[in-house]
Every structure is written in structure tokens, then in C-alpha cells.
Design a protein around this motif. Structure first.
Motif, PDB file in Angstrom:
ATOM      1  N   ALA A   6       0.833  -1.233   0.008  1.00  0.00           N
ATOM      2  CA  ALA A   6       0.103   0.016   0.066  1.00  0.00           C
ATOM      3  C   ALA A   6       0.924   1.228  -0.155  1.00  0.00           C
ATOM      4  N   ARG A   7       0.364   2.101  -0.540  1.00  0.00           N
ATOM      5  CA  ARG A   7       1.070   3.781  -0.498  1.00  0.00           C
ATOM      6  C   ARG A   7       1.445   4.220   0.801  1.00  0.00           C
ATOM      7  N   PRO A   8       2.486   4.425   0.848  1.00  0.00           N
ATOM      8  CA  PRO A   8       3.038   5.135   2.384  1.00  0.00           C
ATOM      9  C   PRO A   8       2.484   6.166   2.530  1.00  0.00           C
ATOM     10  N   PRO A   9       2.189   7.041   3.757  1.00  0.00           N
ATOM     11  CA  PRO A   9       1.716   8.227   3.750  1.00  0.00           C
ATOM     12  C   PRO A   9       2.483   9.263   3.228  1.00  0.00           C
ATOM     13  N   LYS A  10       3.841   9.102   2.939  1.00  0.00           N
ATOM     14  CA  LYS A  10       4.672   9.953   2.333  1.00  0.00           C
ATOM     15  C   LYS A  10       5.399   9.356   1.314  1.00  0.00           C
ATOM     16  N   GLY A  11       5.358  10.114   0.307  1.00  0.00           N
ATOM     17  CA  GLY A  11       6.024   9.362  -0.958  1.00  0.00           C
ATOM     18  C   GLY A  11       7.282  10.514  -1.153  1.00  0.00           C
ATOM     19  N   GLN A  12       7.127  11.016  -2.489  1.00  0.00           N
ATOM     20  CA  GLN A  12       8.314  11.709  -2.744  1.00  0.00           C
ATOM     21  C   GLN A  12       7.824  13.459  -3.032  1.00  0.00           C
ATOM     22  N   GLU A  13       6.254  13.546  -2.531  1.00  0.00           N
ATOM     23  CA  GLU A  13       5.654  14.837  -2.888  1.00  0.00           C
ATOM     24  C   GLU A  13       6.336  16.142  -2.247  1.00  0.00           C
ATOM     25  N   MET A  14       7.107  15.739  -0.998  1.00  0.00           N
ATOM     26  CA  MET A  14       7.919  16.934  -0.368  1.00  0.00           C
ATOM     27  C   MET A  14       9.096  17.510  -1.104  1.00  0.00           C
ATOM     28  N   GLU A  15       9.511  16.729  -2.181  1.00  0.00           N
ATOM     29  CA  GLU A  15      10.775  16.878  -2.948  1.00  0.00           C
ATOM     30  C   GLU A  15      11.946  16.917  -2.004  1.00  0.00           C
ATOM     31  N   HIS A  38      14.218  14.743  -1.088  1.00  0.00           N
ATOM     32  CA  HIS A  38      15.210  13.740  -1.191  1.00  0.00           C
ATOM     33  C   HIS A  38      16.391  14.189  -2.204  1.00  0.00           C
ATOM     34  N   TYR A  39      15.724  14.804  -3.318  1.00  0.00           N
ATOM     35  CA  TYR A  39      16.795  14.694  -4.443  1.00  0.00           C
ATOM     36  C   TYR A  39      17.726  15.987  -3.984  1.00  0.00           C
ATOM     37  N   PHE A  40      19.243  15.445  -3.907  1.00  0.00           N
ATOM     38  CA  PHE A  40      20.327  16.365  -3.673  1.00  0.00           C
ATOM     39  C   PHE A  40      20.292  16.422  -2.202  1.00  0.00           C
ATOM     40  N   GLY A  41      19.409  15.759  -1.650  1.00  0.00           N
ATOM     41  CA  GLY A  41      19.356  16.158  -0.038  1.00  0.00           C
ATOM     42  C   GLY A  41      20.637  15.451   0.618  1.00  0.00           C
ATOM     43  N   THR A  42      20.886  15.633   1.952  1.00  0.00           N
ATOM     44  CA  THR A  42      22.075  15.462   2.633  1.00  0.00           C
ATOM     45  C   THR A  42      21.994  13.603   2.676  1.00  0.00           C
ATOM     46  N   ILE A  43      23.235  13.194   2.385  1.00  0.00           N
ATOM     47  CA  ILE A  43      23.046  11.946   2.257  1.00  0.00           C
ATOM     48  C   ILE A  43      23.267  11.217   3.841  1.00  0.00           C
ATOM     49  N   LYS A  44      22.454  10.212   4.071  1.00  0.00           N
ATOM     50  CA  LYS A  44      22.454   9.853   5.199  1.00  0.00           C
ATOM     51  C   LYS A  44      23.890   9.039   5.516  1.00  0.00           C
ATOM     52  N   PRO A  45      24.437   8.932   6.864  1.00  0.00           N
ATOM     53  CA  PRO A  45      25.707   8.534   7.019  1.00  0.00           C
ATOM     54  C   PRO A  45      26.023   6.990   6.465  1.00  0.00           C
ATOM     55  N   GLU A  65      18.485  10.808  -5.204  1.00  0.00           N
ATOM     56  CA  GLU A  65      17.578  11.082  -6.394  1.00  0.00           C
ATOM     57  C   GLU A  65      16.169  11.226  -6.057  1.00  0.00           C
ATOM     58  N   ALA A  66      15.341  11.516  -6.535  1.00  0.00           N
ATOM     59  CA  ALA A  66      14.092  12.000  -6.482  1.00  0.00           C
ATOM     60  C   ALA A  66      13.142  11.320  -5.348  1.00  0.00           C
ATOM     61  N   ALA A  67      13.199   9.962  -5.451  1.00  0.00           N
ATOM     62  CA  ALA A  67      12.333   8.992  -4.758  1.00  0.00           C
ATOM     63  C   ALA A  67      13.154   8.844  -3.522  1.00  0.00           C
ATOM     64  N   PRO A  68      12.474   8.593  -2.319  1.00  0.00           N
ATOM     65  CA  PRO A  68      13.114   8.406  -1.053  1.00  0.00           C
ATOM     66  C   PRO A  68      13.888   6.737  -1.468  1.00  0.00           C
TER      67      PRO A  68
END
Ligand code: ADP
Ligand code: MG
Length: 702
Positions: A226-235, A237-244, A270-273
Motif C-alpha cells: 500500500a502507498r505510504p503516507p509520504k512519497g516523494q511529494e515533499m521533494e 530527497h533529491y540532492f538532499g543530505t546523504i545519510k551516514p 535522487e527524487a524518490a526516498p
């Protein structure tokens, strides 16, 4: 480690596991080195004595680096690479062994051809197949094994792999490109090179959660969820801080790739989580394809080391972006000129325009083949969603360049005296700043300053096929141009007319607008452009007369090889869908329905207990839920039975194309129907009862 150490360490590490030119020069006797270079340059057979010396030097080098085995590394039609390891050991008297590797072993291998996809080219009773060293790609060490890049072909000489057609297509474009370059007076150019830089997208998720999902393990994508409550709509992730944890993976990956001489350069989110990208610095097409195959393999291996799973599937998750592989493609000379870059003089510009219109003509005339070159069951899920180019092939040139082409087509803007001189390119063309040509991210085929970016290829497939097609169709356009121009007394006029005519005839393929829009689909139909939404539809044109002629003319595929590839692609489509359907059926029977029953049982017990305790007399929430779930589960169970039934009927269909159509039209919708109900049940079931990790857990808890 301090900075200066790093400054030395990376260059030392780079290519340390590659038997490259530097190593060859150092380790081979001068004569042998020269002979080998000649063989590579001229594509000739290697002299056996030379082969022996090279093999021995390779073995010494490899064993010093800890290698104990060697393998012919090849790229069968499975899309992944194949290897069969042999050790270097050879017995000598007294029960001892020595490490040995002969020229014969270097040059030729003999794997069983019938165990790889061959589309009927080999049957099991004449299974012999051969691998032969491709000296244009360096040998390397991986997993303590000396890997020799090879081509793979049948006893009858038919290509059974993805490398042979690529090498053939490089020869074809070299030959035709040189004819054009001669017309422009480049007599110093000996070779036309195709350069490729494939940007690789991928997902990284927790390995533990990955193993809890049969669909991911078996099919590489989630078949339920099932779709999660959050997808990539907040934009965000793209170029976001990279997790350690991801950053550590990337650092480790870079090192592994550098050791193999792979120019890993850019790493980002990239764009998607949970989605990321790696872009290498471009290199020659044959090497770039080899390197991309290695990159994919090593990504998976390194991920494992970090307790992560790397997903290369084109669409692992519904509702968020899938992964592609942008294939950056350009042409240059061995003298270092990029042929897709406008030059500083009118003559250079005319040459640029000729190569440019060759690509335009090629893409327009062979849209169908470009579509076929990236077709797979997996990529069908990605193309045409609002995340990837649609299945319509078109080209983005940017406003500036499009305007220049308009001007040429209409002869507007040309002063009379200019027209008497070199007509095309009288104006110095502007250098295209990247930001003016790279703005449109929705185009399947975009001009980006000095190269084209083909954005349709899927993340999990080899980039061999798209490059085979690009090279071949452009070779064909160049060959037609050369035929026309070679015998012209007035070269300048003929050139001008040719460019003008080509623009006029093929400009319908140029589209600078939003490729994701509904309007474009309609407009493209008006322009008569193809729009094959599925692999099965796309493949229908593969064997068209014009395509067979193209491939045979340039000696890329024989008619039999082409037919076998057509069959292999369709078979692979059917197998993928069959496997997915079976996995769904398995998960539904063994995991989903039992989980729902258990949860409903729990709910019912609670209802009974509540009533016994005299707590309530109205309908409880447990009752409502149990009812809803029971209904859904009955309905879902029908869908499951239907899927089983539909799938089993596929086996009664003989014809492979018909069978693939059936999978697309009957099996795929049945799978989707079952998923809808299962996902609905997931939404209503307590997480502790649900048998596999949800999208939220997969995408956000990395
Ligand atoms: P993007 O904005 O698409 O991420 P980048 O400039 O980061 O663009 O690079 C895209 C890819 O194009 C890189 O892999 C790069 O090496 C490649 N590239 C650049 N020039 C060429 C060329 N002449 N031929 C082939 N690939 C190229
Ligand atoms: Mg790109």
C-alpha cells in the motif's frame, strides 16, 4: 587519513586491478607490446606466440595481486555477465603444481551455449559456443579472479551476446563517420570514437527487510504494498543530505570501482526516498558498457557488506519514481574533436550541423528501434508515468538550436553575399551553455551541449542495446549523406541543400515542450510519431523489412541473429511475468491470506470477549473491521483464483508473440486486480500481523 595521503592514495588505487596500457608497457617485452597494440588497433587475430607471452605476463601480474583463478567474462543475453572460473594450477611431476596460463586459454574459451538464452540459434545437441578475447577492453581482477573480457558466439559464428553487436556497430559508425570526415578534409583522423557516460540510478534499502519480502528477492520489485503516507511529494530527497550509512556505502563503492579503473565521479540522492545515482566520467562506448555491467554488480556486492540491499529494478516501488539509466552519447575523433560540439569557424559549424542532422534523421527514421532497444517488462512500468519519458521517442534541441535549424530550413537571415560562400554555418554558432540545453528533463532524447542524453534506458539493463541502435542508425544516416556528397562537384551547395532537406523532412521529431503532458501525446499522434506503450507492442516492428535491411547492410546482425534476439526478448518478457504471477500467488496463499485470517480471528475473539464482559451492546470497531476484512478477503481470494487460472492458460499458447500479448492483456491485469485487494487489506490490518515490511518501513527506515 590526512589529505595528502588521500591525494596519493586515490591515484595509486585507481586502476590497480586492471591490466591496462601502463601495466602492459611495463610488463611486456617491447615487441610483444607493439604486436598487441597493432592487433587492437586493426582488430586482427592475435599471433599465438604473442598470445602466450601476454597470457604469461597477465598470470604473473594477477597472481602477485592474489588471484588464483581466471575466467572469460562475457555478456550473454541474460543482461548480466557470466563467468566460469578455472584455477591457474597445473600439475607437474612429484605431486606438485605450478601456476600456468596459456595463450590458448587467454584467446578462446568454450562454455556451453545452450544453457544461455540463444533464441533457437543453438539446440542442446549442438551446444558448442565460444568466447574470444576482446583486447579492446582491459583484463581485470575481481574476487581473486583474472577476468578476460570476451565476446560469446556459437559454433556457426552467430553472436550470442551483447558485446559482439556493439563492437560491430562501433565499426560501422567508424567507417561511415570517416567518410564524412574525409569530405571535410580531416585526413589525420584515423578513428571515430563513440563516447558514453551512463548515469546509474538505484535504491538502497535495509537488507534485513529486503529478505522479508519474497517479491523483492525473487522479482526485484514489490508486487504488493500500500502507498505510504509520504512519497516523494515533499521533494526533499533529491540532492538532499546523504545519510551516514549511505555515505559509507558510496565511499566504499567508489573505492571498489576506482580499483577497476571505473571513473566513478558523482554520487547523489535522487527524487524518490531511498533512491540514489552514480554518474561516471564518460569513456569509449565498449569500455563504458563493460564498466556499467561491473558497476551494477559491485553496487550489489558492496551494499551487502553494509547490510543494505541495492535494487536496480526499473520500478521497485509503485507511487514513487522508478530508476533509469541516462545514456549520454557523443562522437569524437581520435584527434580529440567532439563532433557534436559547434566549432569556431563556419566550416566546423557546417560539420557540426551535418552530424547533428544525421542524428535527427536517424532518430526520426528509427524511432521504433530506439524504443525496442530499451524495451523490457520492467521498463514498461516506468515509461510514461510522470517520472520518465513517455514511450514516444522525440528529441529536445533547445530553443536556440531549433531556431538556427529553422533559419537554415527557410533560408531566412542569409545575406546574399554569404550565400555565395559557405552557405551553411555562415554564422558562428553559439556555444551552447549547458543550462540552456539541459533544462528539459522530460525529453527522452535531449541535446545537452555536446552530447545527446538518451533517457529511456532502464536502470537494470545493459546499455549495450541502446548504443548498438544509436551507432547503427547514425551510421546509416552518415552513409546516406556520404553517398550523396562524395560525388558532388559543388560540395558547399550540396551540403547546404542536404542539411536543409534533412531538417525539413525530419523536424517532426523535435519537441522542446513538456513530454509528460497529455497534449504532447495528442500532438505526437498528429505528427505520426510512434507510441508503443508496452514492450510487446514495441517489439512488433523489430523485424520490419527496413530494420532487417539496416542491420544486415551494416553487418550488425544477420537475419537469423535478429530473429533470435526478437525471440529472446519476448521469451524474457513472458518469463518475467510468469515469475511475478507465481510469486504473487505464493505470497497470497502463504502469507497474505493467513495473516488476514489470523487478524480477523483476533478481532472476532475480541468482540466475543467484549460482549461476554458485558462491555457493549452496539457494534464494536472490531466487528466493523472484521466484517470489512472478511469481505475484502473473499473478494481477493476470487482474484487470486482468477490469476492462477489465467496464468496457467498461458502455457497453451505456442506462438511466442501471441503468448507475450496474452501475458500483457490477461495476466498483468489479473495481477493488478489481486494487488488492489491485498493492498486494501494491508491498510486495514494491524502491522504486527502483516507478513512483510510496508512501504514506509522499506523507504524511510534505511
Ligand atoms: P546531468 O545533469 O545529466 O547529471 P552531468 O554533466 O553530470 O549531467 O553528466 C552526465 C554524464 O554525461 C556524465 O556521465 C558525463 O561523463 C557524461 N558526458 C559528458 N560529456 C560526454 C561526452 N562527450 N560523451 C559521452 N558522455 C558524456
Ligand atoms: Mg542526466
Amino acid at each position: 587519513m590526512n589529505n595528502t595521503t588521500m591525494q596519493n592514495r586515490v591515484p595509486d588505487m585507481f586502476g590497480s586491478m586492471v591490466f591496462n596500457d601502463h601495466v602492459m608497457k611495463e610488463r611486456l617485452p617491447k615487441e610483444t607490446y607493439k604486436a598487441l597494440q597493432r592487433t587492437i588497433a586493426e582488430g586482427r587475430k592475435l599471433d599465438p606466440t604473442v598470445a602466450n607471452v601476454v597470457a604469461n605476463a597477465m598470470k604473473d601480474w594477477a597472481t602477485e595481486k592474489g588471484a588464483t583463478h581466471f575466467t572469460h567474462w562475457f555478456q550473454p543475453m541474460t543482461g548480466i555477465t557470466a563467468e566460469k572460473h578455472d584455477s591457474f594450477i597445473s600439475p607437474v611431476e612429484g605431486g606438485h603444481i605450478i601456476m600456468e596460463f596459456s595463450g590458448k586459454e587467454l584467446v578462446k574459451g568454450e562454455p556451453d551455449a545452450s544453457s544461455f538464452p540463444n533464441g533457437g540459434l543453438r539446440s542442446t545437441f549442438e551446444a558448442r559456443g565460444y568466447t574470444a578475447w576482446d583486447p579492446s577492453s582491459y583484463a581485470f581482477i575481481k574476487d581473486q579472479t583474472l577476468c578476460i573480457p570476451t565476446v560469446f558466439y556459437s559454433y556457426g559464428g552467430e553472436a550470442l551476446d551483447k558485446k559482439t553487436p556493439l563492437l560491430r556497430s562501433l565499426e560501422a559508425i567508424n567507417k561511415q563517420g570517416l567518410r564524412i570526415l574525409r569530405l571535410f578534409g580531416h585526413n589525420d583522423v584515423k578513428r571515430l570514437k563513440v563516447t558514453v557516460g551512463p548515469e546509474q540510478e538505484y535504491f538502497l534499502i535495509s537488507r534485513k527487510k529486503y529478505y522479508q519480502r519474497q517479491d523483492l528477492v525473487i522479482c526485484g520489485r514489490t508486487l504488493f504494498g500500500a502507498r505510504p503516507p509520504k512519497g516523494q511529494e515533499m521533494e526533499d530527497h533529491y540532492f538532499g543530505t546523504i545519510k551516514p550509512r549511505v555515505a559509507e556505502f558510496m565511499a566504499d563503492l567508489d573505492e571498489e570501482l576506482w580499483k577497476l579503473g571505473i571513473l566513478a565521479k558523482t554520487e547523489h540522492n535522487e527524487a524518490a526516498p531511498a533512491q540514489h545515482e552514480l554518474a561516471p566520467i564518460f569513456t569509449e562506448a565498449n569500455i563504458a558498457v563493460d564498466h556499467n555491467q561491473l558497476t551494477m554488480e559491485i553496487m550489489k556486492k558492496v551494499a551487502r557488506r553494509h547490510d543494505l540491499a541495492c535494487l536496480l529494478h526499473e520500478k521497485p516501488f509503485d507511487g514513487v519514481n522508478g530508476s533509469g539509466k541516462h545514456n549520454n552519447w557523443s562522437l569524437s575523433t581520435d584527434t580529440g574533436i567532439n563532433l557534436l560540439e559547434p566549432g569556431d569557424s563556419p566550416r566546423e559549424n557546417a560539420q557540426f550541423l551535418l552530424f547533428l542532422v544525421a542524428v535527427i534523421k536517424a532518430v526520426d527514421e528509427y524511432q521504433d528501434l530506439l524504443r525496442v532497444s530499451i524495451a523490457s517488462a520492467n521498463n514498461d512500468h516506468r515509461l510514461g508515468g510522470n517520472e520518465a519519458p513517455p514511450a514516444i521517442v522525440s528529441m529536445f534541441l533547445g530553443d536556440e538550436l531549433t531556431q538556427i535549424l529553422d533559419t537554415i530550413e527557410n533560408d531566412s537571415d542569409y545575406e546574399q553575399q554569404d550565400r555565395q560562400e559557405l552557405k551553411v554555418g555562415v554564422h558562428i554558432l553559439p556555444r551552447f551553455a549547458r543550462d540552456t540545453t539541459d533544462r528539459n528533463r522530460t525529453s527522452p532524447f535531449a541535446f545537452t551541449g555536446n552530447k545527446f542524453e538518451f533517457r529511456m534506458p532502464g536502470s537494470g539493463s545493459s546499455v549495450s542495446s541502446p548504443n548498438v541502435i544509436l551507432n547503427t542508425i547514425v551510421a546509416e544516416a552518415l552513409s546516406q549523406f556520404a553517398d550523396e556528397l562524395e560525388n558532388e562537384a559543388d560540395f558547399e551547395s550540396a551540403l547546404h541543400d542536404l542539411i536543409k532537406r534533412t531538417i525539413r523532412d525530419h523536424k517532426r521529431i523535435i519537441f522542446n515542450g513538456n513530454n509528460y503532458s497529455k497534449e504532447w501525446v495528442e500532438e505526437a499522434a498528429r505528427r505520426g510519431l510512434g507510441n508503443c506503450e508496452t514492450t510487446v507492442d514495441a517489439l512488433a516492428s523489430y523485424l520490419d523489412e527496413k530494420n532487417v535491411q539496416l542491420f544486415t547492410k551494416h553487418k550488425i546482425y544477420t537475419a537469423a541473429e535478429l530473429r533470435s534476439r526478437f525471440d529472446i526478448q519476448l521469451e524474457s518478457y513472458c518469463k518475467t511475468l510468469n515469475m511475478e504471477a507465481l510469486t504473487m500467488i505464493d505470497m497470497a496463499y502463504k502469507e497474505i491470506f493467513p495473516a488476514v485470517s489470523k487478524y480477523v480471528d483476533f478481532l472476532c475473539e475480541t468482540v466475543v470477549h467484549k460482549k461476554q464482559a458485558g462491555l457493549i451492546d452496539v457494534k464494536t470497531n472490531e466487528e466493523i473491521l472484521a466484517q470489512q476484512l472478511s469481505k475484502l478477503s473473499a473478494q481477493g481470494f476470487d482474484k487470486l483464483r482468477h490469476l492462477e487460472d489465467v496464468r496457467s492458460r498461458a502455457f497453451t499458447i505456442e506462438d511466442i508473440h501471441e503468448k507475450a500479448m496474452y501475458y500483457k492483456d490477461a495476466v498483468l491485469p489479473a495481477m493488478e486486480a489481486l494487488r488492489t485487494d491485498a493492498d486494501q487489506m494491508e491498510r486495514l490490518t494491524a502491522e504486527s500481523y502483516w507478513p512483510y515490511p510496508t512501504y514506509s518501513k522499506l523507504l524511510f527506515y534505511v
